[in-house]
Design an enzyme around this catalytic site. Structure first.
Site, mmCIF file in Angstrom:
data_model
loop_
_atom_site.group_PDB
_atom_site.id
_atom_site.type_symbol
_atom_site.label_atom_id
_atom_site.label_comp_id
_atom_site.label_asym_id
_atom_site.label_seq_id
_atom_site.Cartn_x
_atom_site.Cartn_y
_atom_site.Cartn_z
ATOM 1 N N CYS A 34 2.598 1.861 13.317
ATOM 2 C CA CYS A 34 2.937 1.834 14.721
ATOM 3 C C CYS A 34 3.762 2.953 15.254
ATOM 4 O O CYS A 34 3.684 3.143 16.444
ATOM 5 C CB CYS A 34 3.454 0.656 15.100
ATOM 6 S SG CYS A 34 5.291 0.582 14.186
ATOM 7 N N CYS A 103 8.261 -5.563 12.434
ATOM 8 C CA CYS A 103 9.581 -4.866 12.952
ATOM 9 C C CYS A 103 10.755 -5.141 12.594
ATOM 10 O O CYS A 103 11.801 -4.457 12.336
ATOM 11 C CB CYS A 103 9.484 -5.172 14.763
ATOM 12 S SG CYS A 103 7.864 -5.055 15.227
#
Ligand code: FES
Length: 142
Positions: A34, A103
């Site tokens: 990402c 995350c």
């Protein structure tokens, strides 16, 4: 609602944002997929993490997970920070959507990288198995 109130709270008012100029340990990690980057600064006195700050260039969940991670390790013995898992971070935020779990992995790894830097600077021995190797590829498997 996709995100819990806690996630929204830590995303919109993140705690402990910034840098520590004379940090005792700095950890920087990124996710190659990402492109998000997290930097964690710790101040250590008598084995206690007396201050912690972070800077995250990334998604809202990355900001929320790093924010809550700083709260979870501040004031704690450094060994305790090493036991912080991404699962504990997710639980503290009352959950994250499945595609956002990575995350929280970044938050765990940023904390560990900062602790490792502190150990390295001070010549403190540690078991490398307690730390992610630091290559960008490892993050992809989580
Ligand atoms: Fe990469 Fe959140 S999308 S850390």
């Amino acid at each position: 609602m996709l995100y819990s109130e806690k996630v929204m709270d830590h995303f919109s008012s993140p705690r402990n944002v910034g840098e520590i100029a004379d940090a005792d340990g700095i950890g920087e990690v990124g996710n190659a997929k990402c492109g998000d980057i997290m930097k964690m600064y710790i101040k250590v006195e008598n084995n206690i993490i007396t201050d912690v700050k972070f800077k995250t260039f990334g998604c809202g969940s990355a900001i929320a997970t790093s924010s809550i991670a700083t709260e979870m390790i501040k004031g704690k013995p450094i060994e305790e920070a090493l036991t912080l898992t991404n699962r504990a971070v997710v639980e503290a935020l009352d959950g994250l959507p499945a595609h956002k779990i990575h995350c929280s992995v970044l938050a765990e790894e940023a904390v560990k990288a900062a602790v490792k830097d502190y150990y390295d600077r001070n010549g403190i021995a540690y078991d490398p198995k307690d730390f992610p190797c630091g290559c960008a590829e490892c993050h992809l498997d989580h």
